[in-house]
Write a protein that holds these residues in place. Sequence first.
Motif, mmCIF file in Angstrom:
data_model
loop_
_atom_site.group_PDB
_atom_site.id
_atom_site.type_symbol
_atom_site.label_atom_id
_atom_site.label_comp_id
_atom_site.label_asym_id
_atom_site.label_seq_id
_atom_site.Cartn_x
_atom_site.Cartn_y
_atom_site.Cartn_z
ATOM 1 N N PHE A 178 24.979 29.691 24.262
ATOM 2 C CA PHE A 178 24.845 30.808 23.330
ATOM 3 C C PHE A 178 23.964 31.854 23.997
ATOM 4 O O PHE A 178 22.755 31.668 24.125
ATOM 5 C CB PHE A 178 24.228 30.333 22.004
ATOM 6 C CG PHE A 178 24.189 31.410 20.959
ATOM 7 C CD1 PHE A 178 25.312 31.691 20.202
ATOM 8 C CD2 PHE A 178 23.034 32.137 20.737
ATOM 9 C CE1 PHE A 178 25.293 32.689 19.235
ATOM 10 C CE2 PHE A 178 22.996 33.134 19.783
ATOM 11 C CZ PHE A 178 24.123 33.412 19.030
ATOM 12 N N ASP A 179 24.575 32.943 24.439
ATOM 13 C CA ASP A 179 23.864 33.931 25.250
ATOM 14 C C ASP A 179 23.667 35.283 24.561
ATOM 15 O O ASP A 179 23.478 36.293 25.210
ATOM 16 C CB ASP A 179 24.570 34.120 26.592
ATOM 17 C CG ASP A 179 25.987 34.637 26.430
ATOM 18 O OD1 ASP A 179 26.474 34.737 25.281
ATOM 19 O OD2 ASP A 179 26.613 34.956 27.454
ATOM 20 N N TRP B 275 27.706 24.292 24.161
ATOM 21 C CA TRP B 275 28.169 25.677 24.190
ATOM 22 C C TRP B 275 26.963 26.533 24.585
ATOM 23 O O TRP B 275 25.893 26.412 23.988
ATOM 24 C CB TRP B 275 28.652 26.132 22.823
ATOM 25 C CG TRP B 275 29.997 25.654 22.414
ATOM 26 C CD1 TRP B 275 30.489 24.381 22.484
ATOM 27 C CD2 TRP B 275 31.027 26.442 21.827
ATOM 28 N NE1 TRP B 275 31.755 24.327 21.976
ATOM 29 C CE2 TRP B 275 32.111 25.587 21.567
ATOM 30 C CE3 TRP B 275 31.140 27.783 21.482
ATOM 31 C CZ2 TRP B 275 33.292 26.030 20.988
ATOM 32 C CZ3 TRP B 275 32.309 28.226 20.901
ATOM 33 C CH2 TRP B 275 33.381 27.362 20.674
ATOM 34 N N LEU C 49 28.085 32.531 15.153
ATOM 35 C CA LEU C 49 29.219 31.641 15.433
ATOM 36 C C LEU C 49 30.139 31.483 14.245
ATOM 37 O O LEU C 49 31.340 31.236 14.414
ATOM 38 C CB LEU C 49 28.706 30.261 15.872
ATOM 39 C CG LEU C 49 28.044 30.199 17.241
ATOM 40 C CD1 LEU C 49 27.365 28.855 17.440
ATOM 41 C CD2 LEU C 49 29.074 30.439 18.340
ATOM 42 N N LYS D 253 19.401 25.231 19.926
ATOM 43 C CA LYS D 253 18.645 26.408 19.487
ATOM 44 C C LYS D 253 17.414 26.639 20.351
ATOM 45 O O LYS D 253 16.990 27.779 20.518
ATOM 46 C CB LYS D 253 18.229 26.261 18.023
ATOM 47 C CG LYS D 253 19.396 26.277 17.059
ATOM 48 C CD LYS D 253 18.925 26.286 15.612
ATOM 49 C CE LYS D 253 17.910 25.203 15.364
ATOM 50 N NZ LYS D 253 17.413 25.169 13.987
ATOM 51 N N ARG E 164 14.593 35.667 18.769
ATOM 52 C CA ARG E 164 15.745 34.895 19.246
ATOM 53 C C ARG E 164 16.817 34.907 18.179
ATOM 54 O O ARG E 164 16.568 34.557 17.025
ATOM 55 C CB ARG E 164 15.321 33.465 19.587
ATOM 56 C CG ARG E 164 14.326 33.428 20.744
ATOM 57 C CD ARG E 164 13.931 32.040 21.187
ATOM 58 N NE ARG E 164 13.439 31.231 20.088
ATOM 59 C CZ ARG E 164 13.794 29.954 19.886
ATOM 60 N NH1 ARG E 164 14.626 29.349 20.695
ATOM 61 N NH2 ARG E 164 13.297 29.279 18.869
ATOM 62 N N HIS F 172 19.735 33.782 15.903
ATOM 63 C CA HIS F 172 20.135 32.470 15.391
ATOM 64 C C HIS F 172 21.649 32.322 15.578
ATOM 65 O O HIS F 172 22.422 33.157 15.130
ATOM 66 C CB HIS F 172 19.776 32.327 13.913
ATOM 67 C CG HIS F 172 19.741 30.910 13.482
ATOM 68 N ND1 HIS F 172 20.858 30.104 13.511
ATOM 69 C CD2 HIS F 172 18.728 30.145 13.039
ATOM 70 C CE1 HIS F 172 20.528 28.905 13.089
ATOM 71 N NE2 HIS F 172 19.230 28.901 12.794
ATOM 72 N N PRO F 173 22.093 31.251 16.221
ATOM 73 C CA PRO F 173 23.523 31.085 16.497
ATOM 74 C C PRO F 173 24.394 30.888 15.257
ATOM 75 O O PRO F 173 25.564 31.278 15.261
ATOM 76 C CB PRO F 173 23.589 29.830 17.367
ATOM 77 C CG PRO F 173 22.205 29.568 17.822
ATOM 78 C CD PRO F 173 21.283 30.202 16.850
ATOM 79 N N LEU G 3 31.794 34.870 21.391
ATOM 80 C CA LEU G 3 31.340 33.761 20.550
ATOM 81 C C LEU G 3 31.374 34.065 19.053
ATOM 82 O O LEU G 3 31.402 33.148 18.237
ATOM 83 C CB LEU G 3 29.918 33.353 20.936
ATOM 84 C CG LEU G 3 29.738 32.711 22.303
ATOM 85 C CD1 LEU G 3 28.270 32.452 22.569
ATOM 86 C CD2 LEU G 3 30.535 31.425 22.394
ATOM 87 N N VAL H 296 25.210 23.671 19.989
ATOM 88 C CA VAL H 296 24.339 24.685 20.557
ATOM 89 C C VAL H 296 22.911 24.174 20.417
ATOM 90 O O VAL H 296 22.520 23.680 19.358
ATOM 91 C CB VAL H 296 24.498 26.038 19.834
ATOM 92 C CG1 VAL H 296 23.422 27.022 20.270
ATOM 93 C CG2 VAL H 296 25.874 26.626 20.075
ATOM 94 N N VAL I 222 18.032 29.132 23.220
ATOM 95 C CA VAL I 222 18.386 30.526 22.944
ATOM 96 C C VAL I 222 17.289 31.419 23.496
ATOM 97 O O VAL I 222 16.107 31.227 23.216
ATOM 98 C CB VAL I 222 18.577 30.759 21.427
ATOM 99 C CG1 VAL I 222 18.812 32.242 21.134
ATOM 100 C CG2 VAL I 222 19.728 29.924 20.895
#
Length: 155
Positions: free
Chosen positions: A146-147, A144, A111, A93, A104, A106-107, A122, A91, A96
């Motif tokens: 990340f939405d 990937w 995840l 960042k 924003r 944080h993935p 996700l 991903v 994002v």
Amino acid sequence: MRQFYRAVLLDDDHRLIGYVEPGTQLDEHAWIGNHTVQGVERLLCAPARVAWAPRYIGELYDAAASVAPLVLPEHGCTGRYLLNHDQLGYVDKAAVRENACRHRVHPLPILTAEGGFALHALAGAWARDRISVGDNVPTGFELWKFDVAELNQFQ
């Protein structure tokens, strides 16, 4: 209900390395720029299995208390990319998107959230996978998207 989480790191054999107490609800800490989440990123210069373990599931959350809490590094690069070495995915960042409040998500906490969430595909998709953080993407890794822009769906 306020849900407590622990960021838990495991070795390749799924043995506990340590944990971090980032906060209660995901909306309190799962943001790019959050000091605690950045500290967890700094621990991931080499791949480690990561899970954001909620107290309500209990197993990993409770087991983590049997090892010492991790000391988060204050300094060091966090890297642009989250890399999943098990699924060969990453991903970005920097890609994002911001929400209406200019934050924003944080993935990493989303995840790797244990138990997943029915509201987003996700969530939990990388739980207990080997994750690292870096500025380069290894050959063969796939992006990937990340939405996730809002965390209220994870409460």
